[in-house]
Design a protein around this motif. Structure first.
Motif, short mmCIF file in Angstrom:
data_model
loop_
_atom_site.label_atom_id
_atom_site.label_comp_id
_atom_site.label_asym_id
_atom_site.label_seq_id
_atom_site.Cartn_x
_atom_site.Cartn_y
_atom_site.Cartn_z
N THR A 1 0.83 -1.20 0.00
CA THR A 1 0.00 0.00 0.00
C THR A 1 0.87 1.26 0.00
O THR A 1 2.10 1.20 0.17
CB THR A 1 -0.91 0.05 1.24
OG1 THR A 1 -0.08 0.24 2.41
CG2 THR A 1 -1.71 -1.24 1.39
N HIS A 2 0.21 2.40 -0.17
CA HIS A 2 0.91 3.68 -0.10
C HIS A 2 1.63 3.84 1.24
O HIS A 2 2.73 4.40 1.30
CB HIS A 2 -0.07 4.82 -0.32
CG HIS A 2 0.55 6.18 -0.21
ND1 HIS A 2 1.38 6.70 -1.18
CD2 HIS A 2 0.46 7.13 0.76
CE1 HIS A 2 1.78 7.90 -0.82
NE2 HIS A 2 1.24 8.18 0.35
N ALA A 3 1.02 3.33 2.30
CA ALA A 3 1.64 3.43 3.63
C ALA A 3 2.97 2.68 3.66
O ALA A 3 3.93 3.12 4.31
CB ALA A 3 0.70 2.88 4.70
N ASP A 4 3.05 1.56 2.94
CA ASP A 4 4.33 0.84 2.86
C ASP A 4 5.36 1.66 2.10
O ASP A 4 6.54 1.70 2.48
CB ASP A 4 4.12 -0.51 2.16
CG ASP A 4 3.27 -1.46 2.97
OD1 ASP A 4 3.58 -1.66 4.16
OD2 ASP A 4 2.30 -2.00 2.42
N ALA A 5 4.93 2.31 1.01
CA ALA A 5 5.86 3.15 0.25
C ALA A 5 6.40 4.27 1.12
O ALA A 5 7.60 4.59 1.09
CB ALA A 5 5.17 3.71 -0.99
N VAL A 6 5.53 4.89 1.91
CA VAL A 6 5.97 5.95 2.83
C VAL A 6 6.98 5.39 3.84
O VAL A 6 8.04 5.99 4.09
CB VAL A 6 4.76 6.57 3.56
CG1 VAL A 6 5.23 7.53 4.66
CG2 VAL A 6 3.86 7.30 2.57
#
Length: 232
Positions: free
Chosen positions: A97-102
Motif C-alpha cells: 500500500t501507499h503506507a508501505d511506500a511511505v
C-alpha cells in the motif's frame, strides 16, 4: 537510499530505473540501485536456482541457498544481513500500500527478493525476508514487476525526487482517498466539456469540488478505503 534487488533478471530493471523519476532521483544522488544476479550465488556448473518440490506436485521451487548467500553478500563486514527491510514479493504476501511506500522511503536501505517459477522455498520467507508483500490478487511471471512497482512508489516519495510536492500530495491514496478527476485544454473535446467550476477561477470552490469528487469516487469504487477509520 540504497535499493538492492536480488533477481534472475537484472536487465528487467535497467530500462525502467533509467527513465523518468527513478532516473532523476538517482542522478540527484537521492538513491542508488544495486542489481544482484541470483545465479552468481550458485555453486554448480549449471547455476541451478530451482528444484522439484518436496512432496511432489507441478512446477519448480527456487532454492533457499542462493537467496541467502546473495543477501548476506550485501551485509557490512561483521554483520549477518544488511540493514533495512528485506522484502520478498510474493502472491501470498500482504498487499503493498501507499503506507508501505511511505515507510520504505524513510529507510536508508531496502532489499527486494524476486522469485520466479512456481514458488520460493518457504524458508526464505520465514527466515530471511522481514516481510512478504503482494501487488494484489493476481499472478505475474515473477517478482520483478511487483518489485519495480514498489521501488517506483517508494523512490518518488524521497524529498527532491519530485520537484512539485503539491503534485504528489494530490495523488490517489496520499490521504486515503482516490484523487479527483483532472482536465486540461481544450475546454471542449468531442462534445465533452470540462466542468465549469474548474474554469471559474474560484479556488475555494474548486478545492471543495475536488474534495467532493474524491470522496464520491472513493465511496463508489473503493468502499474498502472509504470505510477505513479515518473516513468513518
Amino acid at each position: 537510499m540504497r535499493v538492492n534487488v536480488v533477481t534472475l533478471f537484472p536487465d528487467f530493471f535497467r530500462g525502467p530505473l533509467g527513465l523518468s523519476i527513478p532516473a532523476r532521483a538517482a542522478a540527484a544522488g537521492l538513491v542508488t540501485y544495486n542489481l544482484v544476479q541470483l545465479r552468481d550465488f550458485t555453486h554448480d556448473r549449471h547455476q541451478t536456482v530451482d528444484d522439484l518440490p518436496y512432496g511432489g506436485g507441478a512446477g519448480m521451487v527456487m532454492k533457499p541457498e542462493p537467496f541467502w548467500e546473495a543477501v548476506q553478500s550485501l551485509a557490512p563486514e561483521g554483520e549477518e544481513l544488511p540493514s533495512g527491510p528485506i522484502v520478498l514479493m510474493s502472491a501470498r504476501g500482504r498487499r503493498f500500500t501507499h503506507a508501505d511506500a511511505v515507510r520504505f522511503s524513510l529507510q536508508p536501505q531496502i532489499t527486494f527478493l524476486c522469485g520466479h517459477y512456481k514458488d520460493v522455498d518457504h524458508r526464505v520467507a520465514e527466515g530471511l525476508a522481514t516481510e512478504e508483500l503482494s501487488l494484489g490478487d493476481f499472478i505475474v511471471s515473477g517478482g520483478e514487476i511487483p518489485a519495480l512497482a514498489a521501488i517506483d512508489a517508494t523512490v518518488r516519495l524521497l524529498p527532491g525526487a519530485i520537484s512539485d510536492h503539491e503534485s504528489a500530495s494530490t495523488d490517489s491514496h496520499y490521504d486515503g482517498l482516490l484523487s479527483a478527476p483532472s482536465y486540461t485544454r481544450p475546454a471542449v473535446y468531442r462534445g465533452r466539456e470540462v466542468p465549469g467550476i474548474l474554469l471559474s477561477g474560484d479556488h475555494a470552490r474548486i478545492a471543495a469540488w475536488r474534495r467532493e469528487q474524491a470522496e464520491r469516487l472513493t465511496r463508489e469504487r473503493r468502499p474498502d478505503l472509504w470505510e477505513a477509520p479515518e473516513h468513518s
